[in-house]
Design an enzyme around this catalytic site. Structure first.
Site, PDB file in Angstrom:
ATOM      1  N   GLY A 104      63.976 103.246  56.023  1.00 43.31           N
ATOM      2  CA  GLY A 104      64.458 101.993  56.603  1.00 43.31           C
ATOM      3  C   GLY A 104      63.467 100.887  56.358  1.00 43.31           C
ATOM      4  O   GLY A 104      62.310 101.143  56.010  1.00 43.31           O
ATOM      5  N   HIS A 132      60.841 109.764  48.301  1.00 50.20           N
ATOM      6  CA  HIS A 132      62.305 109.853  48.390  1.00 50.20           C
ATOM      7  C   HIS A 132      62.876 110.993  47.535  1.00 50.20           C
ATOM      8  O   HIS A 132      62.970 110.854  46.320  1.00 50.20           O
ATOM      9  CB  HIS A 132      62.931 108.525  47.942  1.00 50.20           C
ATOM     10  CG  HIS A 132      62.709 107.427  48.923  1.00 50.20           C
ATOM     11  ND1 HIS A 132      63.566 107.169  49.970  1.00 50.20           N
ATOM     12  CD2 HIS A 132      61.694 106.547  49.052  1.00 50.20           C
ATOM     13  CE1 HIS A 132      63.105 106.168  50.687  1.00 50.20           C
ATOM     14  NE2 HIS A 132      61.956 105.768  50.148  1.00 50.20           N
ATOM     15  N   GLU A 144      65.890 111.900  47.407  1.00 55.95           N
ATOM     16  CA  GLU A 144      67.297 111.642  47.061  1.00 55.95           C
ATOM     17  C   GLU A 144      67.464 110.879  45.756  1.00 55.95           C
ATOM     18  O   GLU A 144      68.551 110.839  45.209  1.00 55.95           O
ATOM     19  CB  GLU A 144      68.007 110.907  48.218  1.00 55.95           C
ATOM     20  CG  GLU A 144      67.553 109.467  48.469  1.00 55.95           C
ATOM     21  CD  GLU A 144      66.303 109.338  49.337  1.00 55.95           C
ATOM     22  OE1 GLU A 144      65.541 110.307  49.421  1.00 55.95           O
ATOM     23  OE2 GLU A 144      66.074 108.255  49.904  1.00 55.95           O
ATOM     24  N   CYS A 163      60.546 108.996  54.435  1.00 57.15           N
ATOM     25  CA  CYS A 163      59.915 107.684  54.444  1.00 57.15           C
ATOM     26  C   CYS A 163      59.798 107.149  55.870  1.00 57.15           C
ATOM     27  O   CYS A 163      59.091 107.725  56.683  1.00 57.15           O
ATOM     28  CB  CYS A 163      60.683 106.742  53.519  1.00 57.15           C
ATOM     29  SG  CYS A 163      59.736 105.282  53.104  1.00 57.15           S
ATOM     30  N   TYR A 164      60.532 106.099  56.220  1.00 50.76           N
ATOM     31  CA  TYR A 164      60.476 105.607  57.599  1.00 50.76           C
ATOM     32  C   TYR A 164      60.812 106.736  58.581  1.00 50.76           C
ATOM     33  O   TYR A 164      60.232 106.815  59.668  1.00 50.76           O
ATOM     34  CB  TYR A 164      61.471 104.449  57.787  1.00 50.76           C
ATOM     35  CG  TYR A 164      61.491 103.910  59.199  1.00 50.76           C
ATOM     36  CD1 TYR A 164      60.593 102.933  59.595  1.00 50.76           C
ATOM     37  CD2 TYR A 164      62.394 104.404  60.147  1.00 50.76           C
ATOM     38  CE1 TYR A 164      60.595 102.454  60.893  1.00 50.76           C
ATOM     39  CE2 TYR A 164      62.409 103.935  61.441  1.00 50.76           C
ATOM     40  CZ  TYR A 164      61.508 102.949  61.816  1.00 50.76           C
ATOM     41  OH  TYR A 164      61.514 102.474  63.094  1.00 50.76           O
ATOM     42  N   LYS A 212      83.157 107.859  46.458  1.00 52.95           N
ATOM     43  CA  LYS A 212      83.919 107.610  45.230  1.00 52.95           C
ATOM     44  C   LYS A 212      83.792 108.765  44.221  1.00 52.95           C
ATOM     45  O   LYS A 212      84.774 109.164  43.599  1.00 52.95           O
ATOM     46  CB  LYS A 212      83.401 106.319  44.585  1.00 52.95           C
ATOM     47  CG  LYS A 212      84.331 105.737  43.549  1.00 52.95           C
ATOM     48  CD  LYS A 212      85.323 104.834  44.194  1.00 52.95           C
ATOM     49  CE  LYS A 212      86.244 104.152  43.215  1.00 52.95           C
ATOM     50  NZ  LYS A 212      87.142 103.228  43.917  1.00 52.95           N
ATOM     51  N   SER A 261      98.511 101.238  43.178  1.00 54.71           N
ATOM     52  CA  SER A 261      98.082 100.123  42.323  1.00 54.71           C
ATOM     53  C   SER A 261      97.705 100.599  40.931  1.00 54.71           C
ATOM     54  O   SER A 261      97.596  99.801  40.002  1.00 54.71           O
ATOM     55  CB  SER A 261      96.857  99.448  42.947  1.00 54.71           C
ATOM     56  OG  SER A 261      95.741 100.331  42.875  1.00 54.71           O
ATOM     57  N   GLY A 262      97.490 101.902  40.790  1.00 58.18           N
ATOM     58  CA  GLY A 262      96.988 102.402  39.514  1.00 58.18           C
ATOM     59  C   GLY A 262      95.470 102.528  39.523  1.00 58.18           C
ATOM     60  O   GLY A 262      94.880 103.071  38.601  1.00 58.18           O
ATOM     61  N   GLY A 263      94.811 102.014  40.572  1.00 52.65           N
ATOM     62  CA  GLY A 263      93.365 102.190  40.735  1.00 52.65           C
ATOM     63  C   GLY A 263      93.064 103.637  41.131  1.00 52.65           C
ATOM     64  O   GLY A 263      93.979 104.392  41.465  1.00 52.65           O
ATOM     65  N   VAL A 264      91.775 103.982  41.093  1.00 54.55           N
ATOM     66  CA  VAL A 264      91.399 105.384  41.321  1.00 54.55           C
ATOM     67  C   VAL A 264      91.863 105.877  42.697  1.00 54.55           C
ATOM     68  O   VAL A 264      92.495 106.926  42.809  1.00 54.55           O
ATOM     69  CB  VAL A 264      89.859 105.555  41.245  1.00 54.55           C
ATOM     70  CG1 VAL A 264      89.464 107.001  41.450  1.00 54.55           C
ATOM     71  CG2 VAL A 264      89.340 105.039  39.931  1.00 54.55           C
ATOM     72  N   ASP A 265      91.554 105.104  43.740  1.00 58.06           N
ATOM     73  CA  ASP A 265      91.799 105.619  45.084  1.00 58.06           C
ATOM     74  C   ASP A 265      93.281 105.838  45.374  1.00 58.06           C
ATOM     75  O   ASP A 265      93.684 106.910  45.810  1.00 58.06           O
ATOM     76  CB  ASP A 265      91.179 104.685  46.136  1.00 58.06           C
ATOM     77  CG  ASP A 265      89.678 104.505  45.905  1.00 58.06           C
ATOM     78  OD1 ASP A 265      89.080 105.376  45.252  1.00 58.06           O
ATOM     79  OD2 ASP A 265      89.123 103.488  46.350  1.00 58.06           O
ATOM     80  N   SER A 266      94.085 104.816  45.089  1.00 47.01           N
ATOM     81  CA  SER A 266      95.508 104.995  45.413  1.00 47.01           C
ATOM     82  C   SER A 266      96.137 106.046  44.499  1.00 47.01           C
ATOM     83  O   SER A 266      97.057 106.763  44.893  1.00 47.01           O
ATOM     84  CB  SER A 266      96.274 103.670  45.353  1.00 47.01           C
ATOM     85  OG  SER A 266      96.422 103.212  44.033  1.00 47.01           O
ATOM     86  N   SER A 267      95.626 106.180  43.275  1.00 44.68           N
ATOM     87  CA  SER A 267      96.170 107.200  42.376  1.00 44.68           C
ATOM     88  C   SER A 267      95.882 108.604  42.889  1.00 44.68           C
ATOM     89  O   SER A 267      96.745 109.484  42.858  1.00 44.68           O
ATOM     90  CB  SER A 267      95.565 107.062  40.973  1.00 44.68           C
ATOM     91  OG  SER A 267      95.946 105.837  40.413  1.00 44.68           O
TER      92      SER A 267
END
Ligand code: XMP
Length: 524
Positions: A58, A180, A182, A85-86, A380, A234-240
């Protein structure tokens, strides 16, 4: 079938830019993780029932007053805790160690010496030093450092400027890393997190795409029963991915509404119909609304006004179409986990990211439909893997982002069909050349922009006086900042020639070399 949420890691967020990355890494290691603000309170922490807790980094300093800390009890629950870290400094502070402002701040690569016999790091090494001691290449980013050991802890790694670079309290299973794990710059980072999650916390690795799909299907079936569901596709990733998932779960109970605004890319509308309606047998209502959009946008040049008009018209059309499906009880949405975290952050006033755009899909609350949001828990990259698992085409899943208002914000000023048609052709040449030369995946987003100014050119013996196309390609991780992609000159030369030679109406091509900030990625 095992419960894939049974073993989970709780991440308490102190505002690090890497917090979401920690959660993603944990999940990539096969264990479900969720992020909550650091101050959610002991009761919620206990009821979350985690097998391990990670305290994120942080921007604050524990050396100041009134800085965020978790309560002491969090360290006494018998649940292993890893502070990064923090997060490590917070543990040190709680357990009577000392944290001080370091006069040697470290940002970037560092080498840490690992002590033998610790659970978290032993046996990991990037290169041994001359005494045979393990050295790790890690990524540091800190101003403060732990100056004296907290009670019951041992030093398990050190650097020159941070002699206490990692700590452990074996008995109570409490750990701290000043660096870190990650980020990929820490070469053994994945193994270190794996040690914590699997060996120390005892978590299984059941969080896999196949299991996630399986469980999501089961959950959706349970949630909607025999009801009808509507989805704005919409044809976007999420709605597809939502469409493919719901189709698999509830088949004909799903009806998708696909609004073709006329502001989509070349053949995009047909491709959406082909993938979903023809190949997969999904019920899709295609609304051809090009004419309505062009009329609504006629004479409008202001970018924000254009966005509003496009968004409002979408909602109007969507509402009209969905009201014809009077049986529908549910509205499916492609909300994903970062949206959930961001809106939670916003409601507690701790948002670090201010999202400036709303998807065109933002629908009013009074639609009287219940929400089904099967991607709410997913990042995502997990949504993409789910799409692969469900058999969606790679070109659809691994596409660059495309803004909700579509070409509406890539035609500067007034939107006209003639301009949209020219832009579609130019954009298609640019994108297909990027794909053909394997550059598409090297950049984060690439597209063409239509500039409604005319410029003189010569073609053969003739003079031309035609429009200008700007090409834009950027590299970015979070789309909040971006650098223009240094595409090869030969490539740009080839694309420019093709656009000017093949498109009647374009006489000049430029390449956008503006970074964000100060420029935005889109031109409007
Ligand atoms: P900017 O232009 O703000 O874009 O640097 C950052 C990212 O957001 C996308 N973008 C939008 N997405 N509706 C959207 O859904 C919008 O109105 C919108 N405007 C920009 C842009 O494509 C980039 O990925």
């Amino acid at each position: 079938m095992k419960d894939i949420h049974a073993d989970k890691i709780l991440i308490l967020d102190f505002g690090s830019q890497y917090t979401q990355l920690i959660a993603r890494r944990v999940r990539e290691l096969g264990t479900f993780s969720e992020i909550y603000p650091w101050d959610i309170g002991l009761e919620r922490i206990i009821s979350f029932n985690a097998k391990g807790i990670i305290l994120s980094g942080g921007p604050e300093s524990v050396t100041l007053e009134d800085t965020p800390v978790v309560s002491n009890e969090v360290l006494s629950l018998g649940i292993p805790v890893l502070g990064i870290c923090y997060g490590m400094q917070a543990i040190a502070n709680l357990m009577e160690g000392e944290v001080e402002e370091s006069n040697q701040k470290e940002f970037g690569y560092a080498k840490v010496n690992v002590e033998k016999g610790c659970e978290l790091l032993s046996g990991l090494s990037d290169h041994p030093d001359k005494n045979g001691k393990a050295i790790l290449d890690v990524w540091m980013s800190h101003g403060d450092r732990v100056a004296s050991l907290p009670k019951g802890f041992e030093v398990i790694a050190s650097t020159e400027s941070a002699p206490i670079a990692a700590i452990e309290n074996k008995e109570r299973k409490l750990y701290g890393l000043q660096f870190h794990p990650e980020v990929t710059h820490t070469k053994q980072g994945e193994k270190i997190l794996g040690r914590f999650i699997h060996d120390i916390c005892g978590c299984s690795s059941d969080w896999t795409s196949a299991n996630i799909v399986h469980e999501s299907i089961k959950n959706v079936k349970q949630q909607v029963g025999n009801d009808q569901v509507i989805l704005g596709l919409s044809g976007g990733v999420d709605s597809s991915v939502v469409a493919a998932l719901l189709h698999k779960a509830i088949g004909a109970q799903l009806t998708c509404i696909f609004v073709d605004t006329g502001l989509l890319r070349l053949n995009e509308g047909d491709q959406v119909m082909e993938t979903f309606a023809e190949h997969m047998g999904v019920k899709v209502i295609r609304v051809n609304a090009e004419q309505r959009y062009l009329e609504a946008l006629q004479g409008v040049t202001d970018p924000e006004k254009k966005r509003k008009i496009i968004g409002n018209l979408f909602i109007k059309i969507f509402e009209d179409e969905s009201s014809k499906l009077s049986n529908a009880k549910w509205l499916a949405q492609g909300t994903i986990y970062p949206d959930v975290i961001e809106s939670a952050g916003a409601s507690t006033g701790k948002a670090h990211l201010i999202k400036s755009h709303h998807n065109v899909g933002g629908l009013p609350d009074d639609m009287k439909l219940k929400l089904v949001e099967p991607l709410r828990e997913l990042f995502k990259d997990e949504v993409r893997k789910m799409g692969e698992e469900l058999g969606l085409p790679g070109a659809m899943i691994y596409r660059h982002p495309f803004p909700g208002p579509g070409l509406g914000v890539r035609i500067l000023g007034e939107v006209k069909k003639e301009f949209a048609d020219l832009l579609r052709l130019a954009d298609d040449i640019f994108i297909s050349e990027l794909r053909a030369t394997d550059l598409y995946d090297e950049v984060s987003q690439a597209f063409a922009v239509f500039l409604p100014v005319r410029s003189v050119g010569v073609m053969g013996d003739g003079r031309r006086y035609d429009y200008v196309i700007a090409l834009r390609a950027v590299e970015t991780i979070d789309f909040m900042t971006a650098r223009w992609a240094h595409l090869p000159y030969e490539f740009l030369d080839h694309v420019s020639r093709r656009i000017i030679n093949e498109i009647d109406g374009i006489s000049r091509v430029t390449y956008d070399i503006s970074g964000k900030p100060p420029a935005t990625i889109e031109w409007e």
